[in-house]
Write a protein that holds these residues in place. Structure first.
Motif, PDB file in Angstrom:
ATOM      1  N   LYS A   1     -39.741 -14.927 -19.113  1.00 11.44           N
ATOM      2  CA  LYS A   1     -38.325 -15.298 -19.226  1.00 11.44           C
ATOM      3  C   LYS A   1     -38.114 -16.755 -18.800  1.00 11.44           C
ATOM      4  O   LYS A   1     -37.413 -17.513 -19.462  1.00 11.44           O
ATOM      5  CB  LYS A   1     -37.453 -14.383 -18.355  1.00 11.44           C
ATOM      6  CG  LYS A   1     -37.308 -12.984 -18.867  1.00 11.44           C
ATOM      7  CD  LYS A   1     -36.468 -12.185 -17.881  1.00 11.44           C
ATOM      8  CE  LYS A   1     -36.441 -10.726 -18.208  1.00 11.44           C
ATOM      9  NZ  LYS A   1     -35.674  -9.956 -17.206  1.00 11.44           N
TER      10      LYS A   1
ATOM     11  N   TYR B   1     -36.835 -23.987 -24.003  1.00 13.34           N
ATOM     12  CA  TYR B   1     -35.572 -24.414 -24.597  1.00 13.34           C
ATOM     13  C   TYR B   1     -35.097 -25.730 -23.977  1.00 13.34           C
ATOM     14  O   TYR B   1     -34.686 -26.656 -24.682  1.00 13.34           O
ATOM     15  CB  TYR B   1     -34.498 -23.335 -24.439  1.00 13.34           C
ATOM     16  CG  TYR B   1     -33.148 -23.818 -24.892  1.00 13.34           C
ATOM     17  CD1 TYR B   1     -32.848 -23.945 -26.244  1.00 13.34           C
ATOM     18  CD2 TYR B   1     -32.186 -24.212 -23.973  1.00 13.34           C
ATOM     19  CE1 TYR B   1     -31.623 -24.427 -26.670  1.00 13.34           C
ATOM     20  CE2 TYR B   1     -30.947 -24.682 -24.382  1.00 13.34           C
ATOM     21  CZ  TYR B   1     -30.679 -24.798 -25.737  1.00 13.34           C
ATOM     22  OH  TYR B   1     -29.467 -25.287 -26.149  1.00 13.34           O
TER      23      TYR B   1
ATOM     24  N   LEU C   1     -36.905 -19.986 -21.203  1.00 11.14           N
ATOM     25  CA  LEU C   1     -35.788 -20.866 -20.846  1.00 11.14           C
ATOM     26  C   LEU C   1     -36.265 -22.307 -20.703  1.00 11.14           C
ATOM     27  O   LEU C   1     -35.625 -23.236 -21.205  1.00 11.14           O
ATOM     28  CB  LEU C   1     -35.140 -20.381 -19.544  1.00 11.14           C
ATOM     29  CG  LEU C   1     -33.956 -21.202 -19.032  1.00 11.14           C
ATOM     30  CD1 LEU C   1     -32.825 -21.197 -20.055  1.00 11.14           C
ATOM     31  CD2 LEU C   1     -33.478 -20.647 -17.704  1.00 11.14           C
TER      32      LEU C   1
END
Length: 185
Positions: free
Chosen positions: A77, A84, A81
């Motif tokens: 996770k 991105y 992130l």
């Protein structure tokens, strides 16, 4: 270790390249490290933490295996992130693709805008490692097809990240070749 002693791996990486004047170079290593944008520092630090913390965990029972899977899911996770956030640092007008890379240098297609001894600021994106590297390099070799950029200002942990990335990519390439050989038999 000099830059020629690092293993070059053939692989396409997205990079941002910006030519700079010698006067724009940071005065020293401390000034360079202070200049590195936050997302690049964070990505490198998290990649270093992954390598140092998760790898040594012992899996000796069902509980520890469940914990390992949970930690891996949380790590995934965070990496998603972070990937991105790093894409926001990619500047399309400065984008190039690597042909080969190592912990000592990077080879790109010659776009006929650089000449030997030119200094460039690089952003190297490593999606396989959910990371990116900010550094400086000098055009060390140039021919009609290729341009070799040798890193001149780079953090040690970023060089280590490039070593890990090249080893992971080489390992994957060897597995892919083995599968291809097996499928032809």
């Amino acid at each position: 270790m000099n830059n020629n002693e690092y293993f070059l791996v053939e692989h396409t990486l997205s990079i941002n390249l910006k030519s700079i004047d010698k006067t724009q170079l940071p005065a020293n290593q401390l000034a360079f490290e202070q200049e590195i944008p936050g997302p690049f520092r964070m990505a490198s630090d998290l990649a270093q933490a992954d390598a140092n913390i998760l790898a040594p965990l012992k899996l000796n029972n069902e509980t520890s295996k469940a914990l390992w899977q949970y930690l891996q899911a949380q790590n995934q996770k965070i990496n998603t992130l972070l990937s991105y956030v790093l894409t926001q640092q990619d500047e399309e007008k400065s984008r190039h693709q690597s042909i080969k890379f190592s912990a000592g240098n990077l080879i790109i297609k010659n776009n006929n805008t650089l000449k030997e001894e030119d200094i460039v600021r690089l952003k190297i994106f490593l999606p396989e490692e959910s990371s990116a590297i900010y550094c400086y390099a000098t055009v060390s070799k140039l021919n009609a097809e290729q341009c070799t950029l040798t890193y001149t200002l780079i953090r040690d942990q970023d060089r280590e990240l490039l070593i890990r990335a090249s080893l992971h990519i080489q390992s994957q390439q060897l597995k892919d070749r083995a599968k291809l050989r097996e499928s032809k038999q």
